[in-house]
Motif scaffolding. Structure first.
Motif, PDB file in Angstrom:
ATOM      1  N   LYS A 173      -5.105  13.255  -1.315  1.00 17.32           N
ATOM      2  CA  LYS A 173      -6.296  12.969  -2.109  1.00 17.32           C
ATOM      3  C   LYS A 173      -7.556  13.121  -1.255  1.00 17.32           C
ATOM      4  CE  LYS A 173      -3.802   9.737  -5.080  1.00 17.32           C
ATOM      5  NZ  LYS A 173      -3.668   8.323  -5.538  1.00 17.32           N
ATOM      6  N   ALA A 204      -9.810   1.839   1.949  1.00 20.31           N
ATOM      7  CA  ALA A 204     -10.025   2.755   0.824  1.00 20.31           C
ATOM      8  C   ALA A 204     -11.443   3.324   0.808  1.00 20.31           C
ATOM      9  CB  ALA A 204      -9.732   2.044  -0.495  1.00 20.31           C
ATOM     10  N   ILE A 233      -3.905   5.687   1.473  1.00 22.64           N
ATOM     11  CA  ILE A 233      -5.019   5.968   0.568  1.00 22.64           C
ATOM     12  C   ILE A 233      -5.015   7.445   0.166  1.00 22.64           C
ATOM     13  CG2 ILE A 233      -7.527   5.874   0.285  1.00 22.64           C
ATOM     14  CD1 ILE A 233      -6.051   3.137   0.584  1.00 22.64           C
ATOM     15  N   THR A 264      -2.903   7.987   5.878  1.00 27.43           N
ATOM     16  CA  THR A 264      -2.882   6.611   5.374  1.00 27.43           C
ATOM     17  C   THR A 264      -2.414   6.609   3.919  1.00 27.43           C
ATOM     18  OG1 THR A 264      -5.099   6.295   4.377  1.00 27.43           O
ATOM     19  CG2 THR A 264      -4.926   6.134   6.789  1.00 27.43           C
ATOM     20  N   LYS A 302     -12.427   7.540   1.926  1.00 26.01           N
ATOM     21  CA  LYS A 302     -13.191   8.394   1.016  1.00 26.01           C
ATOM     22  C   LYS A 302     -14.379   9.020   1.739  1.00 26.01           C
ATOM     23  CE  LYS A 302     -15.726   8.222  -3.397  1.00 26.01           C
ATOM     24  NZ  LYS A 302     -17.041   8.613  -2.869  1.00 26.01           N
ATOM     25  N   LEU A 343       0.820  -1.214   0.000  1.00 25.88           N
ATOM     26  CA  LEU A 343       0.000   0.000   0.000  1.00 25.88           C
ATOM     27  C   LEU A 343       0.851   1.260   0.000  1.00 25.88           C
ATOM     28  CD1 LEU A 343      -2.804  -0.979   2.561  1.00 25.88           C
ATOM     29  CD2 LEU A 343      -3.154  -0.421   0.153  1.00 25.88           C
TER      30      LEU A 343
END
Length: 344
Positions: free
Chosen positions: A272, A227, A127, A125, A231, A10
């Motif tokens: 992100k 993931a 992600i 993280t 989000k 990851l």
């Protein structure tokens, strides 16, 4: 371990080692490099427990931490280096100030001095951010937080990028024979895996800070939904931050995902999503802050952070209570500020 391989993948690293806590990961990531008489540089915008570990506990072991402001100029940071400085440490998203670290800049500074950059990536993280892609050499996590996501286990992890040159002359413990392990030279024997295997063969052997198999099982369950959860955390937190920003009862809101936030430009570069953590200053001082906490119906007042529940915490009287007033100001941790953790 399977979960170690998954986390390494990851993060884009070549290997990982799980530990019994996030603090153990912080400690071992540095002790794998430093010895008595050495120093390292850390940004001042880091978790309060880590400040205590660096400023007091490591000091008792003969290791000096030199704190610098994450927003200091290159010249100021470079001036903080000493001949015995062996590493630079920072957090992607600082706990609880939510400062976003300029990872590329700190990586260039560290590498110009021939030392590695260690990044605590707990709040972001992999992600939301993969620090290795921006020059970080070592990445650590408190897996008790978002990676687990359900507050079921306490753990940490160290991830090795495999990119740092430990043979540059600054780290003889990697190149010279290890008398405690059959005279092995880690760089000669393991090449790019030298750092993470030295940590396992030397430090994990001596400190024994390894998680149980059941903890690894629970952590793996959390990783399978990471993931999706990250989000949703980001989407929810942005809505809550916007609500607080428009409230007359709120003095200020810190959330890197908000346009106009001082960390918004760096968040756009590195993240992100800005995680599910919001820092809020409530008007009226401590009395109103307590009233706010006591009036909540769905949120939990807890010390733990970053799981599927909506939680609130007053860092200055909880996770950061051991800091002095001066340190609290340096960490932008106002005494009546709150961290709000948004439900997925």
């Amino acid at each position: 371990m399977a979960v170690e391989a998954k986390i390494a993948e990851l993060e884009g690293g070549i290997g990982a080692m799980c530990t019994s806590s996030g603090q153990a990961a912080s400690l071992l990531s540095l002790l794998n490099i430093l010895k008595y008489g050495d120093s390292f540089i850390s940004t001042s915008q880091i978790y309060g427990g880590t400040v205590n570990l660096f400023a007091f506990t490591l000091k008792k072991m003969g290791i000096e931490c030199i704190f610098v402001d994450a927003h200091a100029s290159d010249e100021e940071i470079l001036a903080a280096f000493k001949p015995d400085t062996k590493a630079v440490f920072g957090e992607t998203l600082a706990n609880p100030s939510l400062d976003v670290l300029d990872i590329e800049r700190f990586a260039k500074i560290a590498h110009s001095k021939g030392v590695p950059l260690i990044i605590d990536n707990t709040f972001a993280t992999p992600i939301l951010c993969r620090p290795i892609e921006y020059g970080a050499d070592i990445v650590i996590h408190s897996t008790s937080k978002y990676m687990d996501g359900h507050a079921l286990q306490v753990g940490g992890v160290i991830v090795d990028s495999g990119n740092f040159d430990w043979t540059n002359g600054n780290f003889p413990d990697f190149t010279q024979p290890d008398e405690s392990y059959h005279g092995i030279s880690y760089t000669e024997t393991y090449g790019k895996m030298a750092y993470i295997l030295k940590a396992r063969m030397q430090l994990m052997r001596d400190f024994g800070t390894y998680p149980s198999a059941h903890s690894a099982f629970l952590l793996n369950l959390g990783l399978e939904t990471l993931a999706i959860r990250m989000k949703q955390y980001c989407e929810n937190a942005l809505k809550v931050a916007q609500y607080f920003k428009n409230s007359e009862k709120i003095e200020s809101v810190t959330y890197p995902g908000l346009e106009g936030d001082s960390n918004y430009p760096l968040a756009q570069k590195y993240l992100k999503g800005a995680s599910g953590v919001i820092s809020v200053n409530i008007k009226g001082g401590k009395k109103n802050a307590i009233k706010f906490m006591d009036s909540l119906k769905l949120a939990s007042n807890v010390v733990h952070v970053a799981d599927i529940r909506t939680c609130v915490l007053h860092p200055a009287s909880a996770t950061h209570r051991q800091l002095t007033d001066e340190q609290l100001v340096a960490h932008k941790d106002k005494r009546f500020a709150y961290k709000v953790f948004c439900r997925a």
